[in-house]
Design a protein around this motif. Sequence first.
Motif, PDB file in Angstrom:
ATOM      1  N   LEU A   1      27.551 -67.811  -8.874  1.00 29.53           N
ATOM      2  CA  LEU A   1      27.797 -66.366  -8.889  1.00 29.53           C
ATOM      3  C   LEU A   1      29.218 -66.023  -8.448  1.00 29.53           C
ATOM      4  O   LEU A   1      29.912 -65.239  -9.110  1.00 29.53           O
TER       5      LEU A   1
ATOM      6  N   ASN B   1      24.591 -59.095 -14.094  1.00 26.86           N
ATOM      7  CA  ASN B   1      24.319 -60.249 -13.241  1.00 26.86           C
ATOM      8  C   ASN B   1      23.034 -60.086 -12.436  1.00 26.86           C
ATOM      9  O   ASN B   1      22.814 -60.812 -11.467  1.00 26.86           O
TER      10      ASN B   1
ATOM     11  N   ILE C   1      27.771 -61.918  -2.830  1.00 24.36           N
ATOM     12  CA  ILE C   1      28.791 -62.698  -3.544  1.00 24.36           C
ATOM     13  C   ILE C   1      29.582 -63.551  -2.552  1.00 24.36           C
ATOM     14  O   ILE C   1      29.833 -64.730  -2.802  1.00 24.36           O
TER      15      ILE C   1
ATOM     16  N   ASP D   1      27.548 -66.491  -1.356  1.00 26.11           N
ATOM     17  CA  ASP D   1      27.517 -67.540  -2.380  1.00 26.11           C
ATOM     18  C   ASP D   1      28.798 -68.367  -2.322  1.00 26.11           C
ATOM     19  O   ASP D   1      28.755 -69.595  -2.391  1.00 26.11           O
TER      20      ASP D   1
END
Length: 186
Positions: free
Chosen positions: A15, A47, A127, A130
């Motif tokens: 991601l 997404n 995000i 990740d």
Amino acid sequence: MDRRASQFRLDNPVLAFRFTATLVDRSGEAVERLATPSSLATWFELNGFGTPPRELTEGDLLRARELREVIHRIGTATATGGELDPADVERLNEFSVGGAGHLTLEHGRATWCLPPRRWVDSLFGVIADDAVRVLGGQSRTRVRVCARPECHGLFVDTSRAGTRRWCSMNYCGNRQKKQNLRASAR
């Protein structure tokens, strides 16, 4: 397929790296895919995060671009064995702790739960988390920068030999091979 998807590179399984691909052709004439707050909202939707609960602002867009570039700089340094900029690491960590998103299981599928009042911050946190997981975890030794000069995209090399060169063979690999063939034909 959603026709809006053609404006983004959505083929990277990581991601955070898919997010960095919203700036295309970093070494040439860069193309900004997050040009407006609505394009950022579209990226979120494509997404799997759903529709933002409020209209996104220019401030949201600027923070998104900042997060993207922090991840790209740290990822590039990780891939090339360079030094990580402490200011970038601090900023990535700030984004990471700023969120309150979590996964839930709904109808047999993982679904992101993002609190409406902190939706954007929570999504940036997802995000950033990740990126931290990949850049600071076991995969960090397999982080690579795409060998196609126009791309500079980040990816995790999952090949057995650890010699993958392209972020995507279907995209960058084929383009580079065609470019090499044209150059050798001249």
